[in-house]
Design an enzyme around this catalytic site. Structure first.
Site, mmCIF file in Angstrom:
data_model
loop_
_atom_site.group_PDB
_atom_site.id
_atom_site.type_symbol
_atom_site.label_atom_id
_atom_site.label_comp_id
_atom_site.label_asym_id
_atom_site.label_seq_id
_atom_site.Cartn_x
_atom_site.Cartn_y
_atom_site.Cartn_z
ATOM 1 N N CYS A 1 -5.620 -5.310 5.636
ATOM 2 C CA CYS A 1 -6.799 -5.182 6.496
ATOM 3 C C CYS A 1 -7.596 -6.480 6.376
ATOM 4 O O CYS A 1 -8.808 -6.479 6.300
ATOM 5 C CB CYS A 1 -7.627 -3.952 6.178
ATOM 6 S SG CYS A 1 -8.033 -3.774 4.448
ATOM 7 N N ASP B 1 1.297 -1.973 1.662
ATOM 8 C CA ASP B 1 -0.072 -2.236 2.147
ATOM 9 C C ASP B 1 -0.901 -2.613 0.903
ATOM 10 O O ASP B 1 -1.704 -1.831 0.414
ATOM 11 C CB ASP B 1 -0.598 -0.945 2.806
ATOM 12 C CG ASP B 1 -1.988 -1.097 3.388
ATOM 13 O OD1 ASP B 1 -2.227 -2.080 4.104
ATOM 14 O OD2 ASP B 1 -2.843 -0.229 3.115
ATOM 15 N N ASP C 1 0.897 4.234 -6.952
ATOM 16 C CA ASP C 1 -0.306 3.420 -7.111
ATOM 17 C C ASP C 1 -0.491 3.178 -8.602
ATOM 18 O O ASP C 1 -0.231 4.053 -9.423
ATOM 19 C CB ASP C 1 -1.551 4.089 -6.512
ATOM 20 C CG ASP C 1 -2.580 3.040 -6.106
ATOM 21 O OD1 ASP C 1 -2.667 2.708 -4.911
ATOM 22 O OD2 ASP C 1 -3.274 2.516 -7.016
ATOM 23 N N ASN D 1 -3.790 7.393 3.156
ATOM 24 C CA ASN D 1 -3.821 7.620 4.604
ATOM 25 C C ASN D 1 -2.506 7.262 5.268
ATOM 26 O O ASN D 1 -1.989 7.997 6.107
ATOM 27 C CB ASN D 1 -4.959 6.807 5.238
ATOM 28 C CG ASN D 1 -6.291 7.472 5.003
ATOM 29 O OD1 ASN D 1 -6.359 8.690 4.847
ATOM 30 N ND2 ASN D 1 -7.343 6.683 4.937
ATOM 31 N N LYS D 2 -1.961 6.105 4.875
ATOM 32 C CA LYS D 2 -0.711 5.673 5.522
ATOM 33 C C LYS D 2 0.471 6.485 4.992
ATOM 34 O O LYS D 2 1.428 6.739 5.708
ATOM 35 C CB LYS D 2 -0.492 4.175 5.293
ATOM 36 C CG LYS D 2 -1.602 3.357 5.920
ATOM 37 C CD LYS D 2 -1.441 1.886 5.740
ATOM 38 C CE LYS D 2 -2.659 1.141 6.236
ATOM 39 N NZ LYS D 2 -3.842 1.254 5.372
ATOM 40 N N ALA E 1 -0.191 2.948 -2.511
ATOM 41 C CA ALA E 1 -0.438 4.055 -1.577
ATOM 42 C C ALA E 1 -1.851 4.603 -1.508
ATOM 43 O O ALA E 1 -2.265 5.112 -0.469
ATOM 44 C CB ALA E 1 0.519 5.194 -1.901
ATOM 45 N N ALA E 2 -2.585 4.570 -2.612
ATOM 46 C CA ALA E 2 -3.881 5.283 -2.637
ATOM 47 C C ALA E 2 -4.905 4.635 -1.711
ATOM 48 O O ALA E 2 -4.900 3.414 -1.589
ATOM 49 C CB ALA E 2 -4.410 5.300 -4.073
ATOM 50 N N PRO E 3 -5.740 5.404 -1.033
ATOM 51 C CA PRO E 3 -5.908 6.863 -1.139
ATOM 52 C C PRO E 3 -4.910 7.694 -0.325
ATOM 53 O O PRO E 3 -4.991 8.902 -0.315
ATOM 54 C CB PRO E 3 -7.327 7.071 -0.606
ATOM 55 C CG PRO E 3 -7.548 5.930 0.332
ATOM 56 C CD PRO E 3 -6.772 4.778 -0.196
HETATM 57 C C1 LIG Z 1 -5.207 -1.502 0.365
HETATM 58 S S1 LIG Z 1 -5.076 -0.273 -0.828
HETATM 59 C C2 LIG Z 1 -3.914 0.819 -0.110
HETATM 60 C C3 LIG Z 1 -4.486 1.714 0.952
HETATM 61 C C4 LIG Z 1 -3.513 2.761 1.403
HETATM 62 N N1 LIG Z 1 -2.278 2.195 1.867
HETATM 63 C C5 LIG Z 1 -4.073 3.676 2.473
HETATM 64 O O1 LIG Z 1 -3.839 3.436 3.655
HETATM 65 O O2 LIG Z 1 -4.745 4.639 2.148
HETATM 66 C C6 LIG Z 1 -4.136 -1.052 -2.051
HETATM 67 C C7 LIG Z 1 -3.761 -0.177 -3.211
HETATM 68 O O3 LIG Z 1 -2.764 -0.868 -3.955
HETATM 69 C C8 LIG Z 1 -2.880 -0.501 -5.309
HETATM 70 N N2 LIG Z 1 -2.118 -1.498 -6.098
HETATM 71 C C9 LIG Z 1 -2.441 -2.771 -6.343
HETATM 72 N N3 LIG Z 1 -1.465 -3.361 -7.072
HETATM 73 C C10 LIG Z 1 -0.491 -2.446 -7.250
HETATM 74 C C11 LIG Z 1 0.780 -2.452 -7.904
HETATM 75 N N4 LIG Z 1 1.230 -3.534 -8.533
HETATM 76 N N5 LIG Z 1 1.509 -1.325 -7.889
HETATM 77 C C12 LIG Z 1 1.058 -0.208 -7.253
HETATM 78 N N6 LIG Z 1 -0.138 -0.146 -6.647
HETATM 79 C C13 LIG Z 1 -0.910 -1.242 -6.632
HETATM 80 C C14 LIG Z 1 -4.371 -0.493 -5.512
HETATM 81 O O4 LIG Z 1 -4.700 0.294 -6.650
HETATM 82 C C15 LIG Z 1 -4.861 0.106 -4.208
HETATM 83 O O5 LIG Z 1 -5.028 1.494 -4.328
#
Ligand SMILES: C[S@@+](CC[C@H](N)C(=O)[O-])C[C@H]1O[C@@H](n2cnc3c(N)ncnc32)[C@H](O)[C@@H]1O
Length: 581
Positions: free
Chosen positions: A383, A331, A282, A259-260, A255-257
């Site tokens: 993305c 995502d 996250d 937005n979605k 989820a981080a940061p």
């Molecule tokens: C593309 S970013 C997400 C952006 C977010 N959806 C937004 O729109 O703001 C991917 C995120 O997935 C997290 N991530 C990666 N592997 C993960 C896992 N196994 N479990 C939870 N989070 C994970 C990363 O730390 C990162 O913050």
């Protein structure tokens, strides 16, 4: 596409024996040098030519057909794009594409045969990422990001669309504030508008500076089904009559940061009696802190988002907090090869190995999402513009996820009803039919879209026909519909455009009765006037006297194609109740 045509022109002399070299041809003459993308396409088509000839050696029917083609150079370029290029598909349309796509299966099978038989040249080309790594041949956006419109999402947890439009007009002294034609609650401002961060609505979290592409995922998940399914509560509780007041839970798995996350929370809480929650996971501790801050600003104290520092792959479907879970937004981390307007842009010259590792995590996470028995809806997005992270992941996840399902259930792709006006669709790859690819949405700044590169796929769980009642509840856009709804991207409020809109609205009211599902939900969505059945509008104006003949011919042809598609769609509707694929 001009890129292919330009590449084929450059390729012509290079295919001749003792012809000039690529560099001298491209940069030695008086002509304008080719773009980076064209140059890279030519380079890699040349490099792959031997393999392409071997493919044609096996694919006999295709070879016979291609022998009669006049533009051999274009055929090589298109073959390269389809089999080995960064998209593993041909973008745009045209006769060349049609000629090649007729033999798509045969050509792909021939490449697989060569690779599995250990043909060294084929293996070399494939293992180097098909020649072009994502971004190399397509690293220059068609329109500079500084010339793109500015996008802001209205955070409906805190403000309304009309408040935001009025405030934007006043703050920036700008009459041309548009509402995006397809993506609800996104405002489109001219590129000349600056200092968005100084807008008090941004500071208060009432509007969010968010790229248009990034808004597609929550819209696909929230409105993909074409109905507000969350209003009926956690439907899987048996034996309970009436509405369940506890609300439903959605999971934003990466989820981080945030937005979605906050976008989804806003969609599923708009005009609701009960509170629907988004659990936002996250695994990165630093990023979860940013998420918490964002949630505080955008969600206030509403409690609609619950951040959790946790690894999604370790979340168990039996988690007691997730018993009301119905939908997952996924995502995951990706190469970011579609991002062109950010200082955080990831280096897009990803090695084939990095892409493979990202794709295997993405697949794992998507298959894990499909394993939650209480989940009926999933949106998967990246993305990235790489097929490996997008369509290929979707195709493999459908195969793996469905193999694990029991009880006559399966996951299927559905064209999101809420995005039926979105033009750019996915590409067919191994394991994914052209029809399924039409359910997927893409954006591509390297091919003229005024937003970052993005990909989203929307899935619904269904009972296989004849085995249960849930088949009939699928309300997503029909596969055929997405082809029909191809209108412009923006509508601008003000002046002539406003008059046009009013006129259209009038026509739209009439069109609603027989229109698509997303547009006919009567008062459910504020901007429903945006979704009209296009069949009500002829593409050809009534007065064509001043129109050039060529243009008129083209329009008449397009109009005929549209009518034929609609006829096919009607027939299909009559004969087939299912809507996904
Ligand atoms: C593309 S970013 C997400 C952006 C977010 N959806 C937004 O729109 O703001 C991917 C995120 O997935 C997290 N991530 C990666 N592997 C993960 C896992 N196994 N479990 C939870 N989070 C994970 C990363 O730390 C990162 O913050």
């Amino acid at each position: 596409m001009n890129q292919y045509k330009d590449a084929s022109k450059l390729l012509g002399p290079l295919l001749k024996k003792n012809g000039p070299g690529l560099k001298s041809l491209a940069f030695g003459g008086k002509k304008k040098p080719p773009s980076k993308a064209v140059y890279a396409t030519v380079c890699h088509t040349l490099r792959s030519r031997e393999v392409l000839d071997r493919v044609l050696g096996i694919a006999g029917k295709a070879r016979e057909d291609f022998e009669g083609l006049r533009d051999k150079e274009l055929m090589y370029v298109l073959l390269y794009e389809l089999l080995l290029g960064p998209y593993k598909g041909i973008r745009g349309g045209g006769g060349g594409k049609r000629a090649i796509m007729k033999h798509e299966n045969e050509l792909r099978a021939a490449l697989v045969k060569l690779a599995t038989e250990g043909d060294k040249a084929t293996k070399d080309v494939i293992s180097s990422g098909g020649g072009l790594t994502a971004g190399e041949g397509a690293s220059v956006p068609t329109v500079k990001p500084s010339h793109w419109p500015k996008y802001v999402r209205v955070n409906t947890l805190k403000a309304t669309l009309s408040e935001a439009v009025a405030s934007a007009k006043e703050k920036f002294g700008e009459p041309n504030v548009a509402v995006h034609q397809v993506v609800d609650n996104v405002l489109v401002l001219p590129c000349t508008v600056n200092n968005l961060y100084e807008w008090d609505m941004v500071e208060r979290g009432e509007v969010v500076i968010q790229d248009l592409s990034s808004c597609l995922t929550a819209v696909a998940l929230g409105g993909g089904n074409g109905s507000r399914w969350w209003d009926s509560g956690p439907a899987k509780k048996k034996g309970k009559k009436g509405k369940d007041k506890s609300g439903v839970v959605m999971l934003d798995a990466c989820a981080a940061p945030g937005n979605k996350t906050t976008h989804l929370a806003a969609i599923v809480n708009e005009g609701c009696e009960v509170q629907n929650r988004v659990v936002a996971l996250d695994r990165a501790s630093e990023r979860i802190k940013i998420l918490q801050k964002r949630v505080k600003l955008l969600g206030g104290d509403s409690g609609v988002v619950e951040p959790r520092h946790q690894d999604f792959l370790k979340v168990d479907s039996g988690d007691k907090d997730l018993k009301n879970l119905r939908a997952i937004l996924l995502d995951p981390s990706c190469s970011g090869s579609g991002i062109v307007n950010s200082p955080d842009r990831v280096d897009s010259s990803d090695s084939a190995e990095r892409l493979r590792s990202l794709a295997s995590f993405q697949l794992l996470a998507l298959v894990h999402s499909m394993s939650f028995p209480q989940v009926d809806y999933i949106a998967y997005s990246t993305c990235s513009v790489n097929v490996e992270e997008d369509e290929a992941v979707v195709a493999k996840a459908l195969a793996e996820g469905n193999a694990k399902l029991e009880g006559g259930e399966r996951w299927r792709l559905v064209a999101p009803a809420s995005l039926r006006g979105w033009k750019r669709r996915g590409v067919a790859v191994e394991g994914l039919t052209a029809e399924q690819a039409e359910c997927l949405c893409r954006s591509d700044p390297f091919d003229g879209d005024l937003t970052n590169g993005f990909f989203v796929g929307y899935f619904e769980r269904v009972k296989v026909a004849g085995e249960g009642k849930r088949e009939g509840t699928i309300g997503g856009g029909e596969v055929g519909e997405v082809k029909v709804f191809k209108e412009g991207m923006f509508k601008v409020e003000g002046g002539e455009e406003k008059k046009r809109k009013q006129k259209k609205q009038k026509g739209g009211e009439e069109a609603k009765g027989g229109g698509g599902k997303g547009g006919a939900e009567g008062g459910e969505k504020k901007n429903d006037n945006k979704r009209k059945a296009p069949s009500q509008h002829s593409m050809v104006p009534t007065d064509t006297s001043s129109m050039p003949k060529k243009k008129l011919k083209k329009l008449l042809y397009k109009q005929r194609q549209r009518e034929l598609r609609e006829e096919r769609l009607k027939k299909k509707k009559k004969g087939d109740g299912g809507k996904g694929v």
